[in-house]
Design an enzyme around this catalytic site. Structure first.
Site, short mmCIF file in Angstrom:
data_model
loop_
_atom_site.label_atom_id
_atom_site.label_comp_id
_atom_site.label_asym_id
_atom_site.label_seq_id
_atom_site.Cartn_x
_atom_site.Cartn_y
_atom_site.Cartn_z
N GLY A 229 0.82 -1.20 0.00
CA GLY A 229 0.00 0.00 0.00
C GLY A 229 0.85 1.25 0.00
O GLY A 229 2.09 1.19 -0.06
N ALA A 230 0.21 2.41 0.10
CA ALA A 230 0.91 3.68 0.11
C ALA A 230 1.83 3.77 1.33
O ALA A 230 1.43 3.45 2.45
CB ALA A 230 -0.09 4.83 0.12
N GLY A 233 6.60 0.91 2.26
CA GLY A 233 8.01 0.53 2.17
C GLY A 233 8.30 -0.37 0.99
O GLY A 233 9.38 -0.95 0.90
N LYS A 234 7.36 -0.48 0.04
CA LYS A 234 7.53 -1.42 -1.07
C LYS A 234 8.67 -1.01 -2.00
O LYS A 234 9.42 -1.86 -2.49
CB LYS A 234 6.23 -1.58 -1.85
N THR A 253 8.06 4.82 -14.27
CA THR A 253 6.89 4.88 -15.16
C THR A 253 6.02 6.11 -14.91
O THR A 253 5.05 6.33 -15.62
CB THR A 253 6.02 3.63 -14.97
N HIS A 270 13.41 9.34 -4.03
CA HIS A 270 13.77 8.05 -4.60
C HIS A 270 15.18 8.08 -5.17
O HIS A 270 15.97 7.15 -4.98
CB HIS A 270 12.77 7.68 -5.71
N GLU A 282 12.87 7.08 -17.94
CA GLU A 282 11.45 7.36 -17.69
C GLU A 282 10.64 6.91 -18.89
O GLU A 282 10.69 7.53 -19.95
CB GLU A 282 11.24 8.86 -17.42
N ASP A 300 9.32 0.75 -11.34
CA ASP A 300 8.56 1.39 -10.26
C ASP A 300 7.70 2.51 -10.89
O ASP A 300 8.21 3.58 -11.18
CB ASP A 300 9.51 1.96 -9.23
#
Length: 399
Positions: A229-230, A233-234, A253, A270, A282, A300
């Site tokens: 989820g938001a 930590g993914k 992306t 990031h 990108e 990502d």
């Protein structure tokens, strides 16, 4: 050449006295780790630590045959008493080589932090590399001699492994073992899982390793999907899985979204997390990238890829959705999953898990939720490993 690990912990050991952290709380009994110290063929001792003689005895060895004691890092705290019969500890200057009567050759490796690394060649020609806590090799040149065994601080300095791989010092057959494990390491089995993602492993104090036997490090999954989820930590989890790779192509992306300052701050955060050696592109055109040979891909994220595709096929409009938009979206997802199935590259992809919350109030929102669920399921079906990250903790769903 055999190596006995008299200790595998950081200089303060694990658990630390009177430390209430989770890692220290769980590091009891067989999980406790004394400060790292290595005994090589009973003749060479790296890092004399308190209790080394007792640790050797517990492992079925004696220090009476030790001909050389070498230190890899500054030892803080009270001086350690040198057991009777042992030579005084010393250090080899960077770049210099020491030859022992036992047939071992020891070369000092310069580091980018205080300390000295040691490359040891045994009488049998096998090679091991031992690095100090908090350090990575400096000034490596390609090609480098291939190591049979590497012992390093893989929790604190995973980039050390990336540097060694970049010059060929670590290959597929190299046994990579984590040492200097302290309370900054994740507790319990999480440490094993993180090391496995880098093709490395941890061993308990007292373990004896035969240099060159290949070890028991697990294979690294080639295709991984990380869900969450938001702010779960993914993305951090996905990046961590490739931080020991010398070259990674980061596929963003989401684009730059000119004028959106909040998005720009996210992108900046990031980028600052990622190693400087990684490259970034990108794009949402993933199929050609998957078809090419090259370094590992970190995508990502799939959630933004789906948004781009739904924009392209007019999926937000009910009429366009019914008049070919749905078919076009299904085809794009099939093309992507087929490319994932056929790719020869290592791939780590990130996606949002949005189906467990509030039902969206709009038809287009519900459509996006449903299609992302279908995309995640299809992509996961082509992956060796699937993780769900919740509150910063990674749960293994597959692999």
């Amino acid at each position: 050449m055999d190596v006995t690990l008299l200790g595998t912990g950081d200089p303060a050991g694990l658990p630390r006295p009177d430390c209430p952290c989770a890692a220290c709380a769980l590091a009891r009994g067989d999980g406790a780790r004394a400060a790292t110290s290595l005994l090589v063929d009973g003749a060479l001792l790296f890092d004399l630590t308190p209790g080394a003689a007792f640790a050797a005895a517990r492992a079925g060895h004696s220090l009476t045959g030790v001909r050389q004691v070498l230190l890899s890092h500054p030892h803080e705290g009270p001086a350690v008493e040198v057991p009777a019969g042992l030579p005084q500890p010393g250090r080899v200057p960077d770049g210099r080589e020491l030859a022992l009567l036992t047939g071992h050759r020891v070369r000092a490796v310069a580091m980018d932090a205080p300390g000295t690394g040691y490359a040891v060649t045994g009488p049998d020609g096998r090679r091991l590399l031992y690095l100090p806590p908090g350090g990575a090799p400096a000034g490596l040149e390609e090609p480098a001699d291939r190591c049979d065994l590497v012992l390093a601080d893989l929790v604190g300095r995973p980039d050390a492994l990336a540097r060694l791989r970049a010059v060929g010092a670590v290959g597929p057959a190299t046994d990579v073992v984590a040492v200097h494990v302290g309370h900054d390491a994740p507790p319990g089995r999480e440490l094993e899982r993180r090391l496995a993602a880098a093709g490395a492993r941890a061993v308990p104090d007292g373990a004896t390793l035969a240099v060159g036997d290949g070890g028991e490090a697990p294979g690294v999954p080639r295709r991984t999907l990380v869900l969450g989820g938001a702010r779960s930590g993914k993305s951090v989890e996905a990046e961590r899985r490739l931080e020991s790779s010398p070259d990674v192509l980061y596929v963003a992306t989401g684009g730059s979204r000119g004028g959106d300052t909040e998005w720009a701050a996210r992108v900046s955060a990031h980028r600052e997390r990622r190693p400087g050696s990684w490259r970034t592109t990108e794009t949402c055109d993933l199929v050609p990238l998957l078809a090419e040979d090259g370094p590992p891909l970190l995508v990502d994220c799939l959630s933004l890829w789906l948004t781009d595709v739904m924009d392209a096929v007019g999926a937000w409009d009910d009429a366009q959705w019914a008049d070919g938009g749905e078919r076009a979206l299904r085809e794009r997802v099939r093309e992507l999953t087929a490319a994932v199935r056929a790719t020869g590259r290592t791939v780590v992809a990130v996606s949002n898990e949005v189906g467990s919350g509030i039902v969206p109030a709009t038809a287009s929102g519900r459509r996006y939720r449903d299609e992302l669920g279908r995309l995640n399921a299809a992509f996961a079906g082509e992956c060796e490993q699937v993780l769900l990250v919740v509150a910063g903790q990674a749960l293994v769903l597959r692999g």
